[in-house]
Design a protein around this motif. Structure first.
Motif, PDB file in Angstrom:
ATOM      1  N   ALA A 150      -6.247   2.875   3.038  1.00  0.00           N
ATOM      2  CA  ALA A 150      -5.029   3.060   2.584  1.00  0.00           C
ATOM      3  C   ALA A 150      -4.061   3.926   3.392  1.00  0.00           C
ATOM      4  CB  ALA A 150      -5.186   3.787   1.178  1.00  0.00           C
TER       5      ALA A 150
ATOM      6  N   THR B  28       3.259   2.864   0.050  1.00  0.00           N
ATOM      7  CA  THR B  28       1.958   2.813   0.384  1.00  0.00           C
ATOM      8  C   THR B  28       1.515   1.435   0.626  1.00  0.00           C
ATOM      9  OG1 THR B  28       1.554   2.530  -1.969  1.00  0.00           O
ATOM     10  CG2 THR B  28       1.465   4.690  -1.168  1.00  0.00           C
TER      11      THR B  28
ATOM     12  N   TYR C   5      -2.566  -1.084   1.112  1.00  0.00           N
ATOM     13  CA  TYR C   5      -3.996  -0.882   0.562  1.00  0.00           C
ATOM     14  C   TYR C   5      -4.854  -2.074   1.153  1.00  0.00           C
ATOM     15  CZ  TYR C   5      -2.859   2.558  -2.767  1.00  0.00           C
ATOM     16  OH  TYR C   5      -2.130   3.844  -3.431  1.00  0.00           O
TER      17      TYR C   5
ATOM     18  N   LYS D  80      -7.588  -2.530  -3.645  1.00  0.00           N
ATOM     19  CA  LYS D  80      -6.426  -2.864  -4.381  1.00  0.00           C
ATOM     20  C   LYS D  80      -6.945  -2.746  -6.024  1.00  0.00           C
ATOM     21  CE  LYS D  80      -3.254  -5.260  -1.127  1.00  0.00           C
ATOM     22  NZ  LYS D  80      -2.518  -6.507  -0.976  1.00  0.00           N
TER      23      LYS D  80
ATOM     24  N   THR E 115      -5.954   4.947  -5.123  1.00  0.00           N
ATOM     25  CA  THR E 115      -4.890   5.198  -4.891  1.00  0.00           C
ATOM     26  C   THR E 115      -4.496   6.290  -3.978  1.00  0.00           C
ATOM     27  OG1 THR E 115      -4.334   4.669  -7.329  1.00  0.00           O
ATOM     28  CG2 THR E 115      -2.764   6.060  -6.113  1.00  0.00           C
TER      29      THR E 115
ATOM     30  N   LEU F  56      -7.019  10.571  -1.651  1.00  0.00           N
ATOM     31  CA  LEU F  56      -7.670   9.240  -2.228  1.00  0.00           C
ATOM     32  C   LEU F  56      -8.400   9.382  -3.376  1.00  0.00           C
ATOM     33  CD1 LEU F  56      -7.530   6.458  -1.018  1.00  0.00           C
ATOM     34  CD2 LEU F  56      -9.778   6.756  -0.208  1.00  0.00           C
TER      35      LEU F  56
END
Length: 116
Positions: free
Chosen positions: A49, A57, A59, A64, A68, A80
């Motif tokens: 990410a 952002t 990923y 995904k 996050t 993270l």
């Protein structure tokens, strides 16, 4: 002296969650793109990410909807959040801070192990 120090790794069961943290020092954190990478045994390091200085952002497809990335510029921290962990997520996770070719820094990594 630039330092990126990861923390928060550990052993978790499949389906569980972990929150990784990366503390940055020695850089003007707010202008850096920050990223998390992972490297599993016998595999190349790969991007997990990324978050830009404007908090945009992106990923890897494999994470995904489960992971996050976020940043706190006031604390010089990047995080993270890892949910619904799978055994395939087992790897060493690295924090990276990137401004340009000469300003490209990595942490030492933190181990994440997901048991089935």
């Amino acid at each position: 002296q630039v330092q990126l120090v990861e923390s928060g790794g550990g052993l978790v069961q499949a389906g569980g969650s972990l929150r990784l943290s990366c503390a940055a020092s020695g850089i003007i954190f707010s202008i850096y793109t920050m990223a998390w990478y992972c490297q599993a045994p016998g595999k190349q390091r790969e991007l997990v990410a990324i978050i830009t200085e404007t908090a945009s952002t992106n990923y890897a497809d494999s994470v995904k909807g489960r992971f996050t990335i976020s940043r706190d510029n006031a604390k010089n921290m990047v995080y993270l959040e890892m949910n619904s962990l799978k055994p395939d997520d087992t790897a060493v996770y690295y924090c990276r801070g990137l401004l340009n070719a000469k300003r490209d820094y990595w942490g030492q990594g933190t181990q994440v192990t997901v048991s089935s």
